[in-house]
Write an enzyme that holds these catalytic residues in place. Structure first.
Site, PDB file in Angstrom:
ATOM      1  N   HIS A  88       0.856  -1.195   0.000  1.00 34.76           N
ATOM      2  CA  HIS A  88       0.000   0.000   0.000  1.00 34.76           C
ATOM      3  C   HIS A  88       0.884   1.234   0.000  1.00 34.76           C
ATOM      4  O   HIS A  88       1.802   1.357   0.799  1.00 34.76           O
ATOM      5  CB  HIS A  88      -0.905   0.042   1.232  1.00 34.76           C
ATOM      6  CG  HIS A  88      -1.744   1.296   1.261  1.00 34.76           C
ATOM      7  ND1 HIS A  88      -2.915   1.416   0.551  1.00 34.76           N
ATOM      8  CD2 HIS A  88      -1.551   2.498   1.867  1.00 34.76           C
ATOM      9  CE1 HIS A  88      -3.415   2.632   0.735  1.00 34.76           C
ATOM     10  NE2 HIS A  88      -2.603   3.306   1.527  1.00 34.76           N
ATOM     11  N   ASP A 167     -15.450   2.297   7.139  1.00 32.23           N
ATOM     12  CA  ASP A 167     -14.386   3.185   6.662  1.00 32.23           C
ATOM     13  C   ASP A 167     -14.868   4.048   5.506  1.00 32.23           C
ATOM     14  O   ASP A 167     -14.555   5.230   5.442  1.00 32.23           O
ATOM     15  CB  ASP A 167     -13.166   2.374   6.218  1.00 32.23           C
ATOM     16  CG  ASP A 167     -12.115   3.284   5.600  1.00 32.23           C
ATOM     17  OD1 ASP A 167     -11.595   4.147   6.321  1.00 32.23           O
ATOM     18  OD2 ASP A 167     -11.855   3.165   4.395  1.00 32.23           O
ATOM     19  N   ARG A 174     -14.616  12.591   6.874  1.00 27.95           N
ATOM     20  CA  ARG A 174     -13.355  13.256   7.206  1.00 27.95           C
ATOM     21  C   ARG A 174     -12.970  14.266   6.137  1.00 27.95           C
ATOM     22  O   ARG A 174     -12.425  15.329   6.429  1.00 27.95           O
ATOM     23  CB  ARG A 174     -12.239  12.222   7.370  1.00 27.95           C
ATOM     24  CG  ARG A 174     -12.329  11.419   8.656  1.00 27.95           C
ATOM     25  CD  ARG A 174     -11.441  10.179   8.599  1.00 27.95           C
ATOM     26  NE  ARG A 174     -10.080  10.517   8.228  1.00 27.95           N
ATOM     27  CZ  ARG A 174      -9.304   9.727   7.476  1.00 27.95           C
ATOM     28  NH1 ARG A 174      -9.746   8.579   7.011  1.00 27.95           N
ATOM     29  NH2 ARG A 174      -8.074  10.093   7.197  1.00 27.95           N
ATOM     30  N   SER A 189      -7.973   3.674   8.791  1.00 30.26           N
ATOM     31  CA  SER A 189      -8.639   3.616   7.487  1.00 30.26           C
ATOM     32  C   SER A 189      -7.885   2.689   6.542  1.00 30.26           C
ATOM     33  O   SER A 189      -8.458   1.778   5.933  1.00 30.26           O
ATOM     34  CB  SER A 189      -8.724   5.020   6.887  1.00 30.26           C
ATOM     35  OG  SER A 189      -9.193   4.986   5.559  1.00 30.26           O
ATOM     36  N   LYS A 193      -8.877  -1.837   5.856  1.00 33.52           N
ATOM     37  CA  LYS A 193      -9.107  -2.443   4.539  1.00 33.52           C
ATOM     38  C   LYS A 193      -8.059  -3.502   4.235  1.00 33.52           C
ATOM     39  O   LYS A 193      -8.367  -4.568   3.702  1.00 33.52           O
ATOM     40  CB  LYS A 193      -9.102  -1.363   3.456  1.00 33.52           C
ATOM     41  CG  LYS A 193     -10.272  -0.381   3.561  1.00 33.52           C
ATOM     42  CD  LYS A 193     -10.368   0.506   2.346  1.00 33.52           C
ATOM     43  CE  LYS A 193      -9.249   1.509   2.256  1.00 33.52           C
ATOM     44  NZ  LYS A 193      -9.522   2.801   2.871  1.00 33.52           N
TER      45      LYS A 193
END
Length: 432
Positions: A88, A167, A174, A189, A193
């Site tokens: 990620h 989320d 947000r 967040s 995931k």
């Protein structure tokens, strides 16, 4: 008959407002109740602001993340014949690394379930890039994902709506309440995931610099440490690299432009920084998945990664041999004087690409596949007056003016003889 709730949202908000830690039961309830619609948006907005201002400790963040995961389904890759590893990135300009990385790691019998997103603002989205390939599709069922992971070894697709629905709801809130920067909420967040996705190993690429979400190295390090702790606590082998995003990655920012550059990397060429980071992240993923002796650089050079790329694209309906879209209009930005390129600011290039049509301001906006910025120079290069510094690409030439405005001050040519420090791409490695 009204079902009574075990907590009152105002009490939870006040507890965090006054600097107290939230109990496991309070966290479990407030995340679930918000997902169910019992806690209103304005109440969760207040709680998010209290978290931004007062923070959360490691146990609170871990529980908040677990509650977000519990709001939806979890994928299970245990039936696959090979280990899984994922990457990620926190997002940057020209960050096309996922495209060559997923097939490269798959060469070594490691499955890469890369659930990706679309771009918003100045950072590009992986799915937007791949959707510039004719026929390629991002939406796969869980069954299709599993089959492709077993057959091909890599999949890049959109996350299903069943993963961490809390989320998705909180992320949108947000964005409009000034609480995007809260590290506990960013970390939970991302990690809710990724943990729900079910990968066995996770490598985080946490960007630092003008084109990154985190401009400040200390805050980027805090985010990386928080996410590594969350993954480790959840039983996922997790490591993070802090990487530079002051200058764009590679020589392109824009969807089809970045796919073309990724294919160059898979063919054994491409810009040295893209190759360097792809190989560094591949080594981390392979090591975490139990393949410490694998040589990803060799697999880029000898064509094995390209073979895996072609299979991956074709499995999702794409034509790996298709001509990529090209913007209808181009315009060059040239050097006004002789000298040395001192700065190519990632944020300026990202905003210019966005204004040319490569990105979107709202998630429902369309993007232009061929739009973006192509760089012809890097910091440290010597240039002559009139030499092209970059080329702007768009289908809508009325966008050129605002793109040029975005670049004002972002491209700095210093007098000849000015020394420019070499770029350090990987700034640090963080593990539990």
């Amino acid at each position: 008959m009204t079902v009574s709730e075990p907590f009152d949202a105002v009490d939870v908000i006040v507890a965090k407002r006054d600097g107290h830690r939230l109990s496991d039961a309070q966290i479990d309830w407030v995340v679930d109740a918000y997902t169910r619609g019992v806690v209103a948006d304005e109440q969760m907005s207040a709680l998010a602001m209290a978290i931004l201002l007062n923070g959360m400790d490691r146990a609170e963040i871990a529980r908040w993340t677990a509650a977000m995961i519990a709001s939806g389904e979890r994928l299970d890759f245990s039936s696959l014949s090979r280990p899984t590893a994922d990457k990620h990135s926190t997002g940057g300009v020209g960050d096309k690394i996922t495209l060559p990385l997923a097939p490269l790691v798959a060469v070594f019998d490691v499955a890469v379930p890369q659930l990706s997103g679309r771009g918003l603002g100045h950072t590009g989205g992986t799915l937007d890039k791949l959707e510039s390939i004719p026929g390629w599709r991002a939406a796969l069922s869980n069954e299709e994902t599993m089959r492709q992971l077993e057959d091909v070894g890599a999949v890049i697709c959109q996350a299903g709506s069943g993963l961490a629905p809390a989320d998705r709801k909180l992320y949108a809130l947000r964005d409009v309440t000034g609480t995007v920067e809260a590290i506990p909420l960013i970390a939970s967040s991302i990690m809710s995931k990724k943990i729900a996705e079910g990968t066995g190993a996770l490598v985080l690429d946490v960007k630092v610099g003008s084109g990154a979400f985190m401009k400040d190295e200390a805050r980027a390090r805090e985010l990386a440490q928080t996410m590594v702790a969350l993954g480790t606590d959840a039983g996922v082998t997790t490591v993070a690299l802090l990487t530079d995003m002051s200058t764009p990655l590679g020589l392109t920012a824009g969807n089809a432009l970045e796919v073309r550059e990724s294919v160059e990397v898979l063919a054994g060429g491409g810009p040295s920084d893209v190759v360097e980071l792809t190989v560094a992240l591949a080594r981390e993923m392979l090591d975490a998945a139990g393949r410490p002796d694998a040589d990803p650089a060799a697999a880029l050079a000898d064509g094995r990664a390209m073979d895996a790329w072609r299979r991956m694209i074709a499995a999702q309906g794409g034509d790996p041999d298709a001509t990529l879209p090209v913007a209808r209009e181009t315009e060059q930005v040239v050097a006004e004087s002789d000298g040395v390129v001192q700065t190519v600011d990632a944020y300026a290039v990202g905003i210019a690409a966005w204004r040319l049509g490569a990105g979107r301001a709202r998630k429902e906006d369309p993007v232009q596949a061929g739009a973006g910025v192509e760089l012809h120079v890097r910091p440290g290069d010597t240039v002559r007056a009139g030499q092209p510094l970059l080329t702007l690409h768009t289908d809508t030439p009325e966008r050129f003016g605002r793109a040029r405005e975005a670049l004002d001050g972002g491209l700095v040519v210093a007098p000849a003889g000015t020394s420019v420090a070499p770029r350090r791409l990987v700034l640090d490695r963080i593990e539990a």
